[in-house]
Design a protein around this motif. Structure first.
Motif, PDB file in Angstrom:
ATOM      1  N   UNK A   1       0.633  -1.486   0.244  1.00  6.17           N
ATOM      2  CA  UNK A   1       0.407  -0.306  -0.367  1.00  6.17           C
ATOM      3  C   UNK A   1       0.855   1.130   0.043  1.00  6.17           C
ATOM      4  N   UNK A   2       2.104   1.288   0.988  1.00  2.38           N
ATOM      5  CA  UNK A   2       3.040   2.536   0.522  1.00  2.38           C
ATOM      6  C   UNK A   2       3.154   3.039  -0.791  1.00  2.38           C
ATOM      7  N   UNK A   3       3.842   1.920  -1.358  1.00  2.00           N
ATOM      8  CA  UNK A   3       4.911   1.533  -2.732  1.00  2.00           C
ATOM      9  C   UNK A   3       2.960   2.499  -3.600  1.00  2.00           C
ATOM     10  N   UNK A   4       2.041   1.915  -3.307  1.00  2.00           N
ATOM     11  CA  UNK A   4       0.977   2.447  -4.000  1.00  2.00           C
ATOM     12  C   UNK A   4       0.600   3.927  -3.924  1.00  2.00           C
ATOM     13  N   UNK A   5       0.182   4.227  -2.791  1.00  2.00           N
ATOM     14  CA  UNK A   5       0.473   6.008  -2.836  1.00  2.00           C
ATOM     15  C   UNK A   5       1.036   6.584  -3.298  1.00  2.00           C
ATOM     16  N   UNK A   6       2.632   5.984  -3.032  1.00  2.00           N
ATOM     17  CA  UNK A   6       4.128   6.684  -3.840  1.00  2.00           C
ATOM     18  C   UNK A   6       3.037   6.468  -5.593  1.00  2.00           C
ATOM     19  N   UNK A   7       2.832   5.811  -5.931  1.00  2.00           N
ATOM     20  CA  UNK A   7       2.719   5.963  -7.560  1.00  2.00           C
ATOM     21  C   UNK A   7       0.719   6.195  -7.547  1.00  2.00           C
ATOM     22  N   UNK A   8       0.096   6.423  -6.822  1.00  2.00           N
ATOM     23  CA  UNK A   8      -0.791   7.100  -7.074  1.00  2.00           C
ATOM     24  C   UNK A   8      -0.476   8.536  -7.257  1.00  2.00           C
ATOM     25  N   UNK A   9       0.180   9.071  -6.461  1.00  2.00           N
ATOM     26  CA  UNK A   9       0.672  11.087  -5.891  1.00  2.00           C
ATOM     27  C   UNK A   9       1.483  10.963  -7.438  1.00  2.00           C
ATOM     28  N   UNK A  10       2.182   9.722  -7.795  1.00  2.00           N
ATOM     29  CA  UNK A  10       2.941  10.288  -9.171  1.00  2.00           C
ATOM     30  C   UNK A  10       1.652  10.126 -10.561  1.00  2.00           C
ATOM     31  N   UNK A  11       1.350   9.726 -10.220  1.00  2.00           N
ATOM     32  CA  UNK A  11       0.113   9.930 -11.625  1.00  2.00           C
ATOM     33  C   UNK A  11      -1.179  10.834 -11.834  1.00  2.00           C
ATOM     34  N   UNK A  12      -1.346  11.599 -10.513  1.00  2.00           N
ATOM     35  CA  UNK A  12      -2.228  12.735 -10.436  1.00  2.00           C
ATOM     36  C   UNK A  12      -1.485  13.641 -11.637  1.00  2.00           C
ATOM     37  N   UNK A  13      -2.975  14.003 -11.906  1.00  2.00           N
ATOM     38  CA  UNK A  13      -2.608  14.552 -12.921  1.00  2.00           C
ATOM     39  C   UNK A  13      -2.047  14.410 -14.529  1.00  2.00           C
ATOM     40  N   UNK A  14      -1.832  13.351 -14.419  1.00  2.00           N
ATOM     41  CA  UNK A  14      -1.335  12.875 -15.780  1.00  2.00           C
ATOM     42  C   UNK A  14      -2.160  11.939 -16.401  1.00  2.00           C
ATOM     43  N   UNK A  15      -2.460  11.929 -17.608  1.00  2.00           N
ATOM     44  CA  UNK A  15      -3.713  11.125 -18.332  1.00  2.00           C
ATOM     45  C   UNK A  15      -3.453   9.661 -18.355  1.00  2.00           C
ATOM     46  N   UNK A  16      -2.428   9.052 -17.247  1.00  2.00           N
ATOM     47  CA  UNK A  16      -2.280   7.642 -17.805  1.00  2.00           C
ATOM     48  C   UNK A  16      -3.457   6.663 -16.869  1.00  2.00           C
ATOM     49  N   UNK A  17      -3.922   5.723 -17.032  1.00  2.00           N
ATOM     50  CA  UNK A  17      -4.854   5.387 -16.347  1.00  2.00           C
ATOM     51  C   UNK A  17      -3.831   4.278 -15.473  1.00  2.00           C
ATOM     52  N   UNK A  18      -4.642   3.776 -14.536  1.00  2.00           N
ATOM     53  CA  UNK A  18      -3.398   2.818 -13.230  1.00  2.00           C
ATOM     54  C   UNK A  18      -5.105   1.331 -12.645  1.00  2.00           C
ATOM     55  N   UNK A  19      -4.610   0.588 -11.762  1.00  2.00           N
ATOM     56  CA  UNK A  19      -4.991  -0.004 -11.619  1.00  2.00           C
ATOM     57  C   UNK A  19      -4.302  -0.339 -10.534  1.00  2.00           C
TER      58      UNK A  19
END
Ligand code: NAI
Ligand code: MG
Length: 492
Positions: free
Chosen positions: A253-271
């Motif tokens: 979950x820790x790394x998941x949160x880091x990833x979510x932050x870095x993807x915020x505001x980009x057009x990349x989709x994620x799961x």
């Protein structure tokens, strides 16, 4: 008549722990593992730009199995370019039925090489051969078979919508089900028409690299699947690469949160498939012996290295004593040891870091007033091991009840009413899975509809199928994998 004393009493039939199975190790003679592995980019194994390599070890022996390339930014760049090129020029233009044929071919080669793959999985990650042989590898093949079938039927999969791929998918996977997680991610991406850059976990890269060989042998056009190795920095370079259209991540979950932050505001989709703290709930009317076996499977399967592990047990008061007694008896008979031995139930902990994490949380559990009970088994001198462990007298607020241990440790609590157990079970930041054990179908529906978890098993546990979606609520993640849901996540 002779007086029966403790000494001359007939041996208990219940659990006679004096006998042992003869060792039954799987032979490794036919398995080929190279001394060193490079990066699989554009259909070929290539050296990492900076020339750096790291060791992957066998956690049951603490010996180095192979050296593996560490991909830097430049290598990630090469892999993404190869995937883009393959997407634009080949994969997105190919008739869907042809794409399907390639995916079928991968599935069949996995089946042909199943034995070799299971052995390597157990050597590199520490899981018992029985699991890698009967679960990981067959399920990995099943995912390729399942998604191969959808490749030319996408318009039927989502009626009324025009199915279109996203482009290049960046995929980052953990160490608990290395080949299976690779299959979960690669198969739907390819079926939907995307190309892939995948990074396995640094402690378990070998089956992904074997899969790279399989993909090469299946003649997939170069660049459609690229497999690059490295640790967190390599993962971050994939996440942040501008040429990527979608990120699929499974891990903490820790790394998941880091990833979510870095993807915020980009057009990349994620799961994101993250951690869990699943509740297994056993009611008084359950078939107790089956439930006990299911609970054992739920937490000790794969050393508890399972995001959906049933790591919290809620047992109804009337049967609590019986269930706890049976669990204590049962863990005495679990065989802990050599992952390659076919008798082994519990293999090696994946890494020293993970072992230390388990030990520290268990210590906290004891310090917080929990009563710990462990199997009396002995552990091998070398390697990373942890005895099957039960905790009673724990509170809802205990860290051992709230935090993901990711090890063979079960926290047991009791309850009286349905309402009470639903509230307790939902009192966690996670929401990935759960189990309900009862004789009453109505109770199954009532409880499972109120549990905030993505997957609920009834009178069974840890059952997986490629047709069934999987994923969590709350801090357990975002999006679904498996089934049509999993395919949808790779399409516009
Ligand atoms: P992790 O989340 O660090 O590793 C998972 C994958 O992410 C690996 O491939 C790793 O190289 C990569 N990674 C690490 N940092 C990254 C970053 N900043 N950006 C992109 N990728 C990155 O998990 P770790 O440290 O191995 O395990 C820690 C805890 O996580 C475990 O104790 C367990 O509680 C949980 N976990 C949960 C899993 C699950 O299936 N939900 C799987 C593995 C771990
Ligand atoms: Mg390893």
């Amino acid at each position: 008549m002779k007086k029966v004393t403790k000494k001359n009493a007939a041996p208990s039939l219940q659990f006679n722990t004096n006998w042992q199975y003869d060792p039954s190790p799987e032979s490794t003679d036919h398995v080929v593992i190279d001394k060193q592995y490079d990066l699989f980019i554009n259909g070929k194994f290539v050296k990492p730009t900076k020339g750096k390599y790291f060791d992957t070890i066998n956690p049951a022996r603490e010996t180095v199995i192979a050296k593996v390339a560490e991909a830097g930014r430049e290598d990630v760049d090469k892999a993404v370019s190869a995937a883009r090129n393959a997407y634009d020029k080949v994969w997105s233009k190919m008739p869907a039925a042809e794409r399907g044929k390639y995916i079928y071919r991968i599935a069949r080669i996995i089946q042909e090489r199943a034995r070799e793959l299971s052995i390597i999985e157990s050597m590199d990650g520490g899981k018992p051969i029985r699991e890698s042989r009967d679960i990981d590898v067959p399920l990995a093949a099943a995912h390729f078979f399942y998604y191969a079938g959808w490749a030319d039927k996408l318009d039927f999969a989502f009626p009324g919508k025009k199915a279109a791929p996203l482009g290049v998918a960046g995929q980052i996977i953990p160490w608990n089900f290395p080949l299976l997680m690779a299959a979960w991610k690669i198969a739907p991406a390819l079926a939907a028409g995307n190309t892939v850059v995948l990074k396995p976990a640094e402690t378990t890269p070998l089956t992904a690299l074997k899969l790279a060989e399989i993909i090469r042998d299946a003649d997939l056009p170069p660049g459609v699947v690229n497999i690059i190795t490295g640790a967190g920095e390599t993962g971050a370079a994939i996440v942040n690469h501008p040429g990527i259209n979608k990120i699929a991540f499974t891990g903490s979950t820790d790394v998941g949160k880091i990833i979510q932050k870095s993807l915020a505001g980009t057009s990349k989709k994620y799961t994101l498939e993250l951690g869990g703290k699943a509740a297994n709930i056993i009611f008084e009317d359950a078939a107790i012996d089956q439930a006990v076996e299911g609970i054992i499977n739920g937490i000790f399967f794969n050393q508890g290295h399972v995001c959906c592990a049933g790591s919290r047990l809620f047992v109804q008061e009337g049967v609590a004593k019986t269930v706890i007694k049976k669990l204590k008896d049962r863990i005495e008979t679990l065989i802990v040891g050599d992952p390659l031995d076919k008798n082994t139930d519990i293999g090696a902990i994946n890494s020293r870091a993970q072992l230390n994490k388990i030990k520290s949380l268990v210590k906290i559990g004891v310090n917080e007033g929990g009563t710990m009970h462990q199997s009396s088994c002995s552990l091998p001198a070398k390697g990373f091991w942890f005895k099957p462990t039960l905790f009673t007298d724990v509170a809802q607020s205990s860290r051992i009840v709230q935090e993901e241990v990711f090890g063979p440790v079960l926290a047991i609590q009791t309850f009286r009413t349905v309402e009470e157990v639903i509230e307790k079970a939902n009192n966690t930041p996670y929401g990935l899975s759960g189990g309900v054990w009862t004789d009453k179908g109505s109770k199954v529906f009532k409880v499972s509809s109120k549990l905030r978890a993505g997957v609920i098993w009834a009178n069974t546990y840890n059952k997986f199928d490629p047709t069934s979606p999987f994923g969590g609520y709350k801090e357990s993640g975002l999006g679904r994998e498996g089934g049509l849901h999993g395919l949808y996540a790779y399409m516009k």
